[in-house]
Design a protein around this motif. Sequence first.
Motif, PDB file in Angstrom:
ATOM      1  N   PHE A   1      43.910  39.840  28.009  1.00 57.71           N
ATOM      2  CA  PHE A   1      42.641  39.380  27.447  1.00 57.71           C
ATOM      3  C   PHE A   1      42.909  38.119  26.647  1.00 57.71           C
ATOM      4  CE2 PHE A   1      39.901  42.594  28.862  1.00 57.71           C
ATOM      5  CZ  PHE A   1      40.621  43.768  28.905  1.00 57.71           C
ATOM      6  N   SER A   2      41.918  37.262  26.567  1.00 57.38           N
ATOM      7  CA  SER A   2      42.113  35.966  25.926  1.00 57.38           C
ATOM      8  C   SER A   2      42.466  36.129  24.452  1.00 57.38           C
ATOM      9  CB  SER A   2      40.859  35.104  26.087  1.00 57.38           C
ATOM     10  OG  SER A   2      39.758  35.754  25.477  1.00 57.38           O
ATOM     11  N   ASP A   3      42.046  37.238  23.857  1.00 59.47           N
ATOM     12  CA  ASP A   3      42.330  37.420  22.432  1.00 59.47           C
ATOM     13  C   ASP A   3      43.388  38.485  22.163  1.00 59.47           C
ATOM     14  OD1 ASP A   3      39.174  39.207  21.775  1.00 59.47           O
ATOM     15  OD2 ASP A   3      40.529  39.192  23.483  1.00 59.47           O
ATOM     16  N   VAL A   4      43.980  39.045  23.216  1.00 61.86           N
ATOM     17  CA  VAL A   4      45.083  39.994  23.025  1.00 61.86           C
ATOM     18  C   VAL A   4      46.172  39.609  24.022  1.00 61.86           C
ATOM     19  CG1 VAL A   4      45.781  42.418  22.923  1.00 61.86           C
ATOM     20  CG2 VAL A   4      43.401  41.801  22.473  1.00 61.86           C
TER      21      VAL A   4
ATOM     22  N   ILE B   1      33.621  42.307  35.450  1.00 62.55           N
ATOM     23  CA  ILE B   1      33.384  41.848  36.823  1.00 62.55           C
ATOM     24  C   ILE B   1      32.920  40.404  36.839  1.00 62.55           C
ATOM     25  CG2 ILE B   1      31.899  42.150  38.847  1.00 62.55           C
ATOM     26  CD1 ILE B   1      31.841  45.110  38.244  1.00 62.55           C
ATOM     27  N   THR B   2      32.131  40.020  35.835  1.00 65.95           N
ATOM     28  CA  THR B   2      31.645  38.645  35.831  1.00 65.95           C
ATOM     29  C   THR B   2      32.601  37.702  35.123  1.00 65.95           C
ATOM     30  OG1 THR B   2      30.343  39.111  33.864  1.00 65.95           O
ATOM     31  CG2 THR B   2      29.226  39.275  35.994  1.00 65.95           C
ATOM     32  N   GLY B   3      33.785  38.190  34.745  1.00 62.55           N
ATOM     33  CA  GLY B   3      34.813  37.278  34.260  1.00 62.55           C
ATOM     34  C   GLY B   3      34.984  37.214  32.751  1.00 62.55           C
ATOM     35  N   GLU B   4      34.352  38.132  32.014  1.00 61.18           N
ATOM     36  CA  GLU B   4      34.566  38.122  30.563  1.00 61.18           C
ATOM     37  C   GLU B   4      36.000  38.543  30.276  1.00 61.18           C
ATOM     38  OE1 GLU B   4      32.418  37.340  27.729  1.00 61.18           O
ATOM     39  OE2 GLU B   4      34.515  37.326  27.100  1.00 61.18           O
TER      40      GLU B   4
END
Lengths: 312, 230, 291
Positions: free
Chosen positions: A234-237, C153-156
Amino acid sequence: MTALADLAHPRQDYSYAFLDASAKRELRRRILKAVAIPGYQVPYASRELPIARGWGTGGLQASLALVGPESVVKVIDQGADDSVNAANLRRFITRMSGAATTTDAARASILQSRHRIPEERLGAYQTLVLQVPDPEPLRGVQSDISKAHEMHADSDYGQLWLLLYEQLVRFRQYVQGASYPALVNGRYVISPSPIPRWDNPKLHQTPSLTILAAGREKRLYTVPPYTNVIPLEFSDVPFQVEDQRGWVCRTTGAVNKFMNELPQSDGSAMYELSDSGYAEKLKNDLPTAPTYYDENGGFYHDGYLKPPVILP
Amino acid sequence: MLHVERLTKTFHVDHLGRDIPAFAPIDFQLAPGQFALISGANGAGKSSLLRCLYRTYKPSGGSAHYAAHAGTIDLATAADVDIALLRREELSFVTQFLRSRPRVSALEWVAEPLLNAGHAWDAAVESAGTMLDALGLKRALWSAYPSTFSGGEQQKVNLARALVYPRRLLLLDEPTASLDAAARASLAERLAAIKDAGVAMIGVFHYPQEVMHLVDHEVRLEGMTNDVAA
Amino acid sequence: MTATSNRPSSSPDKGVPVSQPARTHGYASLQPPVLTTRSPLLVASGLVKRYGRVTAVEGVEVDAYEGEVLGIVGESGSGKSTVLRLLNLQESPDAGTYTLDLPGLAGQDLFALDRFARRDVQTRSIGVVYQNPYLGLRMRFTSSGNVAERLLITGERSYAALRAAARESLAASEFPLDRMDDPPRLLSGGMQQRVQLAKALALKPRLLLLDEPTTGLDVSVQALVLDTLKRLQRERSMTIVLVSHDLGVIRALADRVLVMRNGRVVERGLTDQILEDPQHAYTQQLVHARL
């Protein structure tokens, strides 16, 4: 007068490198396809070999397809050249091909490995062949292989990300140890074989070619040279490698290289370099190639590894 | 504002194989601020007429041209979505029967037309409270569920909901049936007030004498003496 | 005060106006919309779906305007669930077109989209709640994970954003946040439906499809779920297509209703008109069969 015997190859009981010509052709074409589509699992007709499935037949087929009389072959198992399996494979390859062998990662043209990548950086024209038990990163979320195939085609990795999300919710950190899934060239997610997290970053933007082959599952895939390989995070982990700070190799005194932990009878632990070829060089004061991780534990690609984020 | 011409309604009950006329063709007109009283014997079709105008019943014939904000439209044959729009904005129908959703408080039920029209929660609830006060519903009941109320209390909630959002045409079907004299008087006052504001009303009243002073027009329905086999 | 009476003046048959045909009920066909100037959000025409020799849906037209609740009522086998599956792009019809008036999709027949575009529409523009929560939820994962998956699914890719979105959606569905990390298999039926609802709403779709969302729930729980749906519809101005065989649910939520029988729409109209003045013989039977 020229005799037929002078013109022909000496009589052999086996094809060169054991595999017959059509097998070699099959493997080489599949490997080329895999190089053309980084991270895509290419199915191939996996041949019978004198070792059983589950003992490295995939990696062995890749090595046999590539080996030539000028090749220099290194085979390791969990980092050790002297393990029984590694020794067997090495002897087989060289007997079938007449290639030279080495324990020096810097000198090898083909390195076949089970579950480890050496500490010294590989260069251009070196090929790393990794033995893969299960090539399918989606196995844990989708056991039906046809559906998994569709998911790869649709780039539908939502469930894999969900798995990581759940790990963060339950354990506040990623608990995936070895086989940490990674995104290759921004398109396909691969299982990089059960290498420790420590070795994952070594696949990223390397001048060498990495071939990952599974004999039992009959699939192979590659990471071509200079290809992006990013572990799912994840971008923040951010993704973290194993925390081995403070571990010192008992025989060489090396630090910030991947160690095996040796539990002692009194409950304490000793540590030893996993990469035995590298350890041997250090012990004998031989020159070593530049390593992926420097003396301070910094990875040679700046900014690739980020400091850990503690979740509340 | 409303021009009703030869409006009729006949029910066709399939399993009986019969046609049952509700009322014979009716004509009348209504201007803004006018109050029409519908009278007639029981079973003469008074409720049915109101329901036909609101389109709870589908008229069988005739027309009911209504001058809506956006243009004149025949209520009898208008598209469902247009009727739905008019019901949200301009038409209101009050019966003596309450049909609220199970877990909605009286206050929220009354405020709902305002909320649906986009008003903020606080303002809507305040207006709802004012209306309930004016109709005499005990404050203690405002947060209770109307389905547990007595007939008269439900009636007040019904009326409050119909009156809280200003309409142009109000249809009232026995709105005072379960109310006591004081509450009926209070309602008559409210109706007088909105009549002055230009709202047109058509109503069926159990005690018509109490609103006779407001009535501009009486529509008398004669009973349908025959029903006809299909 | 003026008075009028509808006493027929000079007709030979007492009580039956001459000008009308002998057998009538309500106007069979209505005018096209004039006050409603916007075109419907959802238009599906000529829907046909067959399974082998069985025709599940035949010649069905559906239209739903923005902000309204369209009910589809019918008994088992009427084809209403099939219609919902078609509207959710889960299955392809044997005939018919389907358009949603949404940015980027206007004028596009959604049945003709390729698999990638179809998945995109299913994910971003449509939310669905199934009768059986096992169809709509991943029981092994957390409830918040079920909701977060839609964003994944939408890329988050931000964990904090996923947590926040899951909280927001679950709270909007009136799901207790202290249980947001419980897996759905540990929850009651009503709670599971709330998780489904939160999941359906996660990406703030314009269209919500509900297939018997309260069937099988306790009556008190039904009431709560219905109330939540009404509030959500009002707050988010969503268009809802609600399939149910329960006329009470239809009356509580729907603005307009389609009545289906044996794969066809036999009647359509405003909810109160369908329930109080059913025109078609079958609708009359259906309505009068209520206990």
